[in-house]
Write an enzyme that holds these catalytic residues in place. Structure first.
Site: not given
Ligand code: GLN
Length: 492
Positions: A79, A154, A178
């Site tokens: 990532k 994400s 995420s």
């Molecule tokens: N949808 C969550 C957010 O926007 C997930 C974020 C994550 O796990 N990085 O904060």
């Protein structure tokens, strides 16, 4: 061989060990696929072909010399939130479009030590804020199962590369779902470890008390191999815990399903937005686990309604603090011709950050400001404790807790959900981060549009081996994790 991308991690380790193919052949195979197929999914931000081939050659040489480890020569995608020395690390943001880290994240360094070959860096929501990967400066990544759908976020790029067979496994991060939600949307297995199990050193911070790296792959077995690389104490991360790591591969059959108590939170299955197909597939998977010996027990998680407001207060508060370092002075994007220092800050940040990131900085800064701090931030921290206690109480009577990973399957690209609609989609994942618990997503079937559905299993602290083992046994008895998107069947 034309089908190297179909092999599991165990099969890859065996093939390399038995010289059925070399790390170079394997790497070239994946690079060819990326070149042919990635344009359709837009998952790679950077492909590190040259470095990958050099790493592959070094892996082959090491194996010749008798010094190879189990995973030496196996490719991986990272990532683009993990710093990589000499290769740009963007976090999906214009702010870091040209950022080249002078050091490797611990997770990346551990991968190198294990002999993993880095294919490249993959797309994500900007600074990991989002659930669709659409907020990336580098454009939306597409879901390999349906190119007009999002892969989730994400860690959407990580999910897409594995689902399209453009990497055998990938690293992800999970601050509020995420890893689990994109794994769910793309039909993969993804593990969010206990907070403190995987080092955050060199992992660009979003919300530091919630962020945790973990593996994304096709199966629990594949995830176990990557957990063996990623997990462990790191003196460079003060929140990483000094606790022995398990051998996650050796433990894959270590938990008996006979009598395993699986908690079913009443509140979770009555959530308004829960899609009928998701509910049905999750319930079928639980029935299957019950046939295999597990006992389903109803549990209460009374704080469910507080999850979204609590997370969306704490995460932006921490984000506003973490992102204050991007000031246009030391590194990152700097605006043209600033008039004075204030103009430099203002324009660098408003031109460098996208809309969702700015929204979170505004909310977080407001919540932390003098006069509001007690009313919002301190209160959210208190509720956070109650959420944790709710889980611990449930774990007095069950071994794991089951839930969907997301209330729906993958959204359409450009669906333009309002921020609140999107935040509500995180209902099943974010409490796990607030409590610091581990949880896993496993694919358990498809909805009427042939989009993958995921089951989430939440464990008590440090139960990663148990979660992987339960899913592994489920995967020995079912074949959802072996299903491939049509694009993954394309040959390069
Ligand atoms: N949808 C969550 C957010 O926007 C997930 C974020 C994550 O796990 N990085 O904060």
């Amino acid at each position: 061989m034309t089908d190297l991308h179909r092999l599991s991690i165990r099969e890859l380790t065996e093939g390399l060990a038995n010289a059925k193919f070399s790390a170079r052949e394997l790497t070239e195979h994946y690079l060819k696929r990326i070149e042919k197929i990635d344009a359709q999914v837009n998952a790679y931000v950077t492909v590190t072909a040259e470095q990958a081939l050099a790493q592959a050659d070094a892996a082959d040489a090491l194996r010749q010399a008798g010094g190879a480890g189990v995973l030496t020569g196996v490719p991986i995608a990272h990532k683009d939130i993990f710093c990589t020395q000499g290769i740009k690390t963007t976090a999906g943001s214009k702010m870091l479009d040209n950022f080249i880290s002078p050091y490797d994240a611990t997770v990346v360094a551990k991968g190198k030590t294990a002999g993993l070959v880095t294919l490249g860096k993959v797309n994500m929501d900007e600074f990991a804020m989002g659930s669709t990967s659409e907020s990336s400066y580098f454009g939306a990544t597409k879901n390999p199962w349906a190119l007009d759908r999002v892969p989730g976020g994400s860690s959407g790029g990580s999910a897409a590369v594995v689902a399209a067979d453009l990497a055998p496994f990938a690293t992800g991060t999970d601050t509020g779902g995420s890893i689990r939600q994109p794994a769910s949307f793309c039909g993969l297995t993804g593990l969010k470890p206990t907070y403190g199990r995987v080092s955050r050193f060199g992992m660009i911070a979003y919300a530091s008390s919630l962020d945790q790296g973990g593996p994304m792959a096709r199966s629990a077995e594949d995830c176990a191999y990557l957990m063996n690389v990623m997990a462990g104490h790191d003196a460079k991360d003060s929140t990483s815990v000094e606790k022995d790591v398990d051998d996650y591969v050796a433990n894959l059959n270590g938990t008996s399903l006979k009598g395993l108590r699986i908690g079913i939170p009443k509140q979770y299955f009555n959530v308004a937005g829960l899609a009928a197909d998701v509910k049905a597939r999750v319930e079928e998977s639980l029935k299957k686990l019950a046939e295999m010996g597990a006992i389903l027990v109803e549990v209460d998680l009374n704080m469910t309604e507080a999850y979204v407001p609590t997370y969306y207060l704490i995460a932006p508060a921490e984000a506003s603090s973490n992102l204050s370092r991007y000031d246009g002075v030391r590194y990152g994007y700097r605006c043209e011709d600033p008039k004075d220092i204030l103009d430099l800050y203002k324009r660098s940040r408003s031109e460098g950050f996208g809309a969702e990131v700015q929204r979170r900085i505004l909310i977080g800064t407001y919540a932390l400001s003098a006069g509001y701090y007690d009313a919002y931030y301190v209160k959210a921290q208190k509720v956070r404790r109650l959420i944790q206690q709710d889980f611990l109480k449930a774990f007095e009577s069950v071994d794991v807790i089951a839930a969907p990973s997301a209330p729906t399957t993958a959204y359409r690209i450009g669906a333009n959900l309002s921020p609140v609609e999107m935040y509500l989609g995180d209902i099943y994942t974010i409490a796990v981060n607030l409590a610091g618990l581990p949880a896993i997503n496993a694919p358990v079937g498809f909805d009427k549009d042939n989009l993958p559905v995921g089951l989430q299993l939440i464990g008590n602290y440090w139960s990663e081996s148990q979660l992987l083992s339960v899913v592994h046994q489920y995967q020995q008895a079912t074949d959802w994790h072996t299903k491939r998107a049509a694009i993954a069947e394309e040959n390069a």
